[in-house]
Design a protein around this motif. Sequence first.
Motif, mmCIF file in Angstrom:
data_model
loop_
_atom_site.group_PDB
_atom_site.id
_atom_site.type_symbol
_atom_site.label_atom_id
_atom_site.label_comp_id
_atom_site.label_asym_id
_atom_site.label_seq_id
_atom_site.Cartn_x
_atom_site.Cartn_y
_atom_site.Cartn_z
ATOM 1 N N GLU A 22 32.075 19.580 -11.692
ATOM 2 C CA GLU A 22 30.906 19.290 -12.367
ATOM 3 C C GLU A 22 29.743 19.131 -11.140
ATOM 4 O O GLU A 22 28.684 19.553 -11.308
ATOM 5 N N LEU A 25 28.907 22.486 -10.686
ATOM 6 C CA LEU A 25 28.136 23.049 -11.624
ATOM 7 C C LEU A 25 26.638 22.699 -11.420
ATOM 8 O O LEU A 25 25.689 23.241 -11.769
ATOM 9 N N HIS A 48 21.601 21.563 -20.312
ATOM 10 C CA HIS A 48 22.968 21.546 -19.744
ATOM 11 C C HIS A 48 22.918 20.957 -18.506
ATOM 12 O O HIS A 48 23.962 20.149 -18.033
ATOM 13 N N THR A 52 24.981 17.700 -17.644
ATOM 14 C CA THR A 52 26.154 17.806 -16.677
ATOM 15 C C THR A 52 25.776 16.605 -15.881
ATOM 16 O O THR A 52 26.706 16.105 -15.223
ATOM 17 N N GLN A 55 27.444 13.597 -17.250
ATOM 18 C CA GLN A 55 29.069 14.000 -17.329
ATOM 19 C C GLN A 55 29.614 13.744 -15.919
ATOM 20 O O GLN A 55 30.924 13.118 -16.178
ATOM 21 N N GLU A 113 35.965 24.227 -18.705
ATOM 22 C CA GLU A 113 35.810 22.592 -18.705
ATOM 23 C C GLU A 113 36.188 22.163 -20.011
ATOM 24 O O GLU A 113 36.785 21.090 -19.958
ATOM 25 N N TYR A 117 38.645 19.206 -19.938
ATOM 26 C CA TYR A 117 38.547 17.917 -20.597
ATOM 27 C C TYR A 117 39.499 17.446 -21.654
ATOM 28 O O TYR A 117 39.645 16.302 -21.998
ATOM 29 N N GLU A 143 30.689 19.660 -24.273
ATOM 30 C CA GLU A 143 30.958 21.236 -23.721
ATOM 31 C C GLU A 143 30.893 21.912 -24.935
ATOM 32 O O GLU A 143 30.560 23.196 -24.846
#
Length: 167
Positions: A22, A25, A48, A52, A55, A113, A117, A143
């Motif tokens: 993450e 990213l 996103h 993220t 996340q 991902e 996850y 995701e």
Amino acid sequence: MSKLKNLEELFHHEIKDLYSAEKQLLQALPKMAEKAADPKLKQQFEAHLQETEVQKQRLEQVCEILGITPGRIKCKAMEGLIEEGEEMIAENAEPEVKDAGLIASAQRIEHYEISGYGTAAHFAERLGQQEAFRLLSETLKEEQAADTRLNKLAKGYINQKAQEADK
Ligand SMILES: [Fe+2]
């Protein structure tokens, strides 16, 4: 590297790996957003990016629950996926073709991902870590939704525009 003795230790290892993924990213998504020509695709990358960030925070919460620190594990798979994404960013391509290529790169990342996850959420459930399971499942759903949105853009019109880019 110390020996992984049981599922719990493997779970912790997976969480650290996801955290690194993450974080990497978060560095890459702004560049993808910047290079996307299609406004909806750009918007999707920007949305996103915000997801993220959340996340990453969820993984910090999971680490706190588990009493571990994210550490310095580097997710090499994400490093490679991002490297390919950056090659596409730098590629000399028609904007419509580049957009289709950016989606291809982003979906590879999402699938990676989703897999990570999915595994981590299952480990959490098996280990009786209900709150961690809830947090990881929430991210998993995000995701999957991000992947679906990219699919819709690609199949909806972006791939067609790429097909007709030189006409
Ligand atoms: Fe993510």
